[in-house]
Design an enzyme around this catalytic site. Structure first.
Site, mmCIF file in Angstrom:
data_model
loop_
_atom_site.group_PDB
_atom_site.id
_atom_site.type_symbol
_atom_site.label_atom_id
_atom_site.label_comp_id
_atom_site.label_asym_id
_atom_site.label_seq_id
_atom_site.Cartn_x
_atom_site.Cartn_y
_atom_site.Cartn_z
ATOM 1 N N GLN A 23 2.974 10.064 1.256
ATOM 2 C CA GLN A 23 4.264 9.416 1.499
ATOM 3 C C GLN A 23 5.293 9.743 0.416
ATOM 4 O O GLN A 23 6.490 9.510 0.638
ATOM 5 C CB GLN A 23 4.085 7.902 1.607
ATOM 6 C CG GLN A 23 3.267 7.487 2.851
ATOM 7 C CD GLN A 23 3.121 6.008 2.963
ATOM 8 O OE1 GLN A 23 2.209 5.420 2.388
ATOM 9 N NE2 GLN A 23 3.997 5.363 3.696
ATOM 10 N N CYS B 140 5.541 0.447 8.125
ATOM 11 C CA CYS B 140 5.199 1.623 7.330
ATOM 12 C C CYS B 140 6.424 2.046 6.532
ATOM 13 O O CYS B 140 7.531 2.107 7.088
ATOM 14 C CB CYS B 140 4.741 2.765 8.230
ATOM 15 S SG CYS B 140 4.223 4.226 7.313
ATOM 16 N N GLY C 174 0.844 -1.186 0.000
ATOM 17 C CA GLY C 174 0.000 0.000 0.000
ATOM 18 C C GLY C 174 0.880 1.236 0.000
ATOM 19 O O GLY C 174 2.062 1.168 0.354
ATOM 20 N N HIS D 177 -3.294 7.414 6.669
ATOM 21 C CA HIS D 177 -2.275 8.318 6.113
ATOM 22 C C HIS D 177 -2.911 9.586 5.541
ATOM 23 O O HIS D 177 -2.430 10.693 5.783
ATOM 24 C CB HIS D 177 -1.466 7.638 5.007
ATOM 25 C CG HIS D 177 -0.247 6.880 5.490
ATOM 26 N ND1 HIS D 177 0.746 7.444 6.252
ATOM 27 C CD2 HIS D 177 0.142 5.594 5.298
ATOM 28 C CE1 HIS D 177 1.683 6.550 6.515
ATOM 29 N NE2 HIS D 177 1.335 5.412 5.945
HETATM 30 O O1 K2U Z 1 1.575 2.733 3.928
HETATM 31 C C1 K2U Z 1 2.634 2.111 3.961
HETATM 32 O O2 K2U Z 1 3.618 2.511 4.599
HETATM 33 C C2 K2U Z 1 2.721 0.745 3.288
HETATM 34 C C3 K2U Z 1 2.400 -0.264 4.341
HETATM 35 C C4 K2U Z 1 1.039 -0.810 4.133
HETATM 36 C C5 K2U Z 1 0.672 -1.785 5.208
HETATM 37 C C6 K2U Z 1 1.043 -1.594 6.526
HETATM 38 C C7 K2U Z 1 0.652 -2.520 7.487
HETATM 39 C C8 K2U Z 1 -0.092 -3.613 7.147
HETATM 40 C C9 K2U Z 1 -0.463 -3.788 5.843
HETATM 41 C C10 K2U Z 1 -0.085 -2.873 4.879
HETATM 42 C C11 K2U Z 1 3.484 -1.337 4.409
HETATM 43 O O3 K2U Z 1 4.724 -0.799 4.717
HETATM 44 S S1 K2U Z 1 3.734 -2.260 3.011
HETATM 45 C C12 K2U Z 1 4.944 -3.411 3.696
HETATM 46 C C13 K2U Z 1 4.232 -4.441 4.532
HETATM 47 C C14 K2U Z 1 3.729 -5.512 3.857
HETATM 48 C C15 K2U Z 1 3.027 -6.476 4.545
HETATM 49 C C16 K2U Z 1 2.816 -6.376 5.904
HETATM 50 C C17 K2U Z 1 3.339 -5.298 6.594
HETATM 51 C C18 K2U Z 1 4.057 -4.313 5.899
HETATM 52 ZN ZN ZN Z 2 2.366 3.596 6.200
#
Ligand code: K2U
Ligand code: ZN
Length: 173
Positions: free
Chosen positions: A51, A95, A46, A141
């Site tokens: 960001q 994140c 995501g 966000h």
């Molecule tokens: O918004 C962001 O920083 C991307 C996030 C999205 C996300 C955070 C937590 C749980 C699900 C999605 C992540 O950094 S993307 C990397 C990631 C992938 C799987 C699980 C956790 C983090």
């Molecule tokens: Zn994030």
């Protein structure tokens, strides 16, 4: 399309609500494409426009597994219009704006999200599982909320202090 730099805490933009998108222009379409390129490169599942330093209410998501075909989603002006109030889900969150920090966060298990698609149509999606978590994380966000804000003050202050010190060291170089 291009990969754009991702801003990190304590950048104040990450704590600032983003502005609604009023019209789906070629600029918005190009921004969404850059966001998807940046998300896949990170890698992530995501990304919100803030960001990459763009204060618009626009998010991209792709929770497809490594061995599955990509399933990119672009959501303009996303908002949670319903959330489960009896079933919650704990998921380890990270994140891309808070590198190398992961903590468990509890959120409603299911959500219904209303948004505008790139054709300007208003749509709704019912989500559960990791898509529900990811949508809530990205919608946070655009509201200037970080997953840190769902943690204890002690944990939040500890992380903010670490990244603030690192930012000051970076600025002093
Ligand atoms: O918004 C962001 O920083 C991307 C996030 C999205 C996300 C955070 C937590 C749980 C699900 C999605 C992540 O950094 S993307 C990397 C990631 C992938 C799987 C699980 C956790 C983090
Ligand atoms: Zn994030």
């Amino acid at each position: 399309m291009s990969i754009r730099p991702i801003i990190l805490i304590p950048d104040p933009r990450l704590k600032t609500p983003s502005e609604p998108v009023t019209e789906v222009t070629d600029e918005i379409r190009a921004l969404a494409a850059d966001m998807l390129d940046t998300m896949y490169d990170a890698p992530g599942i995501g990304l919100a426009a803030v960001q990459i330093g763009v204060m618009k209410r626009l998010i991209v998501v792709d929770v497809a597994g490594k061995d599955e075909p990509k399933n990119p989603m672009v959501l303009i002006n996303p908002e949670v219009v319903w959330e489960s109030d009896e079933e919650f889900r704990i998921h380890e969150e990270g994140c891309l704006s808070i590198p190398d920090y992961y903590e468990e966060v509890e959120r409603p298990a299911q959500v219904r999200v209303r948004y505008m698609d790139l054709d300007g149509r208003t749509r709704e999606i019912d989500a559960d599982g990791v898509l529900s978590t990811c949508l809530q994380h990205e919608i946070d966000h655009v509201n200037g909320v970080l997953f840190l804000d769902h943690l204890s003050r002690l944990k939040r202050d500890r992380v903010m202090k670490k990244f603030t010190k690192a930012a000051k060291r970076e600025a002093a170089v």
